[in-house]
Design a protein around this motif. Structure first.
Motif, mmCIF file in Angstrom:
data_model
loop_
_atom_site.group_PDB
_atom_site.id
_atom_site.type_symbol
_atom_site.label_atom_id
_atom_site.label_comp_id
_atom_site.label_asym_id
_atom_site.label_seq_id
_atom_site.Cartn_x
_atom_site.Cartn_y
_atom_site.Cartn_z
ATOM 1 N N ARG A 34 1.297 -5.119 16.518
ATOM 2 C CA ARG A 34 0.562 -5.119 15.251
ATOM 3 C C ARG A 34 1.512 -4.975 14.065
ATOM 4 O O ARG A 34 2.508 -4.256 14.133
ATOM 5 N N VAL A 35 1.159 -5.670 12.996
ATOM 6 C CA VAL A 35 1.817 -5.521 11.701
ATOM 7 C C VAL A 35 0.720 -5.305 10.662
ATOM 8 O O VAL A 35 -0.438 -5.681 10.876
ATOM 9 N N ARG A 36 1.108 -4.684 9.564
ATOM 10 C CA ARG A 36 0.171 -4.553 8.456
ATOM 11 C C ARG A 36 0.937 -4.734 7.159
ATOM 12 O O ARG A 36 2.136 -4.441 7.069
ATOM 13 N N TRP A 37 0.207 -5.200 6.134
ATOM 14 C CA TRP A 37 0.837 -5.450 4.848
ATOM 15 C C TRP A 37 -0.211 -5.395 3.750
ATOM 16 O O TRP A 37 -1.392 -5.609 3.979
ATOM 17 N N ARG A 38 0.251 -5.013 2.565
ATOM 18 C CA ARG A 38 -0.621 -4.912 1.397
ATOM 19 C C ARG A 38 0.236 -4.794 0.152
ATOM 20 O O ARG A 38 1.437 -4.493 0.221
ATOM 21 N N HIS A 39 -0.392 -5.009 -0.982
ATOM 22 C CA HIS A 39 0.254 -4.724 -2.256
ATOM 23 C C HIS A 39 -0.039 -3.266 -2.588
ATOM 24 O O HIS A 39 -1.109 -2.745 -2.253
ATOM 25 N N LYS A 40 0.883 -2.601 -3.250
ATOM 26 C CA LYS A 40 0.711 -1.172 -3.554
ATOM 27 C C LYS A 40 -0.519 -0.900 -4.411
ATOM 28 O O LYS A 40 -1.015 0.221 -4.438
ATOM 29 N N SER A 41 -1.067 -1.914 -5.064
ATOM 30 C CA SER A 41 -2.275 -1.752 -5.875
ATOM 31 C C SER A 41 -3.558 -1.867 -5.047
ATOM 32 O O SER A 41 -4.640 -1.607 -5.557
ATOM 33 N N GLN A 42 -3.439 -2.238 -3.773
ATOM 34 C CA GLN A 42 -4.615 -2.446 -2.926
ATOM 35 C C GLN A 42 -4.943 -1.187 -2.120
ATOM 36 O O GLN A 42 -4.060 -0.399 -1.789
ATOM 37 N N THR A 43 -6.205 -1.042 -1.758
ATOM 38 C CA THR A 43 -6.666 0.152 -1.042
ATOM 39 C C THR A 43 -6.848 -0.089 0.453
ATOM 40 O O THR A 43 -7.296 0.799 1.164
ATOM 41 N N ALA A 44 -6.517 -1.294 0.932
ATOM 42 C CA ALA A 44 -6.629 -1.596 2.356
ATOM 43 C C ALA A 44 -5.447 -2.447 2.803
ATOM 44 O O ALA A 44 -4.926 -3.266 2.038
ATOM 45 N N TRP A 45 -5.037 -2.219 4.029
ATOM 46 C CA TRP A 45 -4.003 -3.026 4.666
ATOM 47 C C TRP A 45 -4.644 -4.251 5.316
ATOM 48 O O TRP A 45 -5.747 -4.161 5.841
ATOM 49 N N VAL A 46 -3.948 -5.360 5.331
ATOM 50 C CA VAL A 46 -4.277 -6.491 6.193
ATOM 51 C C VAL A 46 -3.551 -6.208 7.503
ATOM 52 O O VAL A 46 -2.348 -5.926 7.495
ATOM 53 N N VAL A 47 -4.259 -6.255 8.623
ATOM 54 C CA VAL A 47 -3.667 -5.937 9.924
ATOM 55 C C VAL A 47 -3.757 -7.169 10.817
ATOM 56 O O VAL A 47 -4.811 -7.794 10.919
ATOM 57 N N TRP A 48 -2.635 -7.510 11.442
ATOM 58 C CA TRP A 48 -2.574 -8.639 12.361
ATOM 59 C C TRP A 48 -2.090 -8.182 13.720
ATOM 60 O O TRP A 48 -1.149 -7.382 13.816
ATOM 61 N N ASP A 49 -2.692 -8.712 14.760
ATOM 62 C CA ASP A 49 -2.098 -8.731 16.089
ATOM 63 C C ASP A 49 -1.240 -9.984 16.045
ATOM 64 O O ASP A 49 -1.726 -11.047 15.639
ATOM 65 N N ALA A 50 0.027 -9.897 16.417
ATOM 66 C CA ALA A 50 0.929 -11.007 16.135
ATOM 67 C C ALA A 50 2.085 -11.073 17.122
ATOM 68 O O ALA A 50 2.316 -10.150 17.904
#
Length: 156
Positions: free
Chosen positions: A106-122
């Protein structure tokens, strides 16, 4: 008010990889990031559905969705210990060495202004490393999403 939105800084994006070997949920920041490219259309497959009754207009159905995330960074080490950045090291020495069903992580990524991570199985493909006389050593990887994305609230 039209046009009142402001662009966000690219340097505000955060990228983390889950340490699947840690025993408890542990996320490692990928340090030294200098640029990234999110390609939400990568690995898309379509089926041509154009027929005589399409009146000369092309038609298609999307049969498969995909996405990739390419992360470019500077190869980072701890000044005192010489140990590679934990996120980069996990990608290079743990995740990128796995095969078959074990190759996903799993990886996750977001902009510091966002309140949720996008999470991928990858899966991950390690990138080239290098540099010239007056350069810092580069580091990169390409993450390929497997299945749909999910979201995770930012803790704390």
């Amino acid at each position: 008010m039209a046009g009142s939105g402001r662009p966000i800084d690219a340097r505000g994006w955060l990228f983390e990889v889950e340490d699947a070997d840690a025993g408890t949920e542990t996320w490692l920041t990928i340090g030294g990031t200098t640029s990234f490219t999110h390609n939400p259309g990568e690995n898309e497959e379509t089926a041509d559905t154009t027929a005589f009754d399409s009146d000369g207009q092309y038609e298609q159905d999307v049969m498969q969705r995909g996405a990739t995330l390419e992360i470019q960074a500077q190869y980072r080490v701890d000044k005192a210990t010489g140990v590679q950045d934990p996120g980069q090291a996990y990608v290079d020495h743990a995740w990128a060495q796995r095969l078959g069903v074990d190759s996903r992580n799993r990886v996750r990524w977001r902009h510091k202004s966002q309140t949720a991570w996008v999470v991928w199985d990858a899966t991950v493909t390690p990138g080239e490393q290098g540099g010239g006389t007056n350069d810092k050593t580069s580091w990169s990887c390409t993450v390929t999403r497997c299945g749909p994305a999910s979201a995770m609230a930012v803790a704390g």
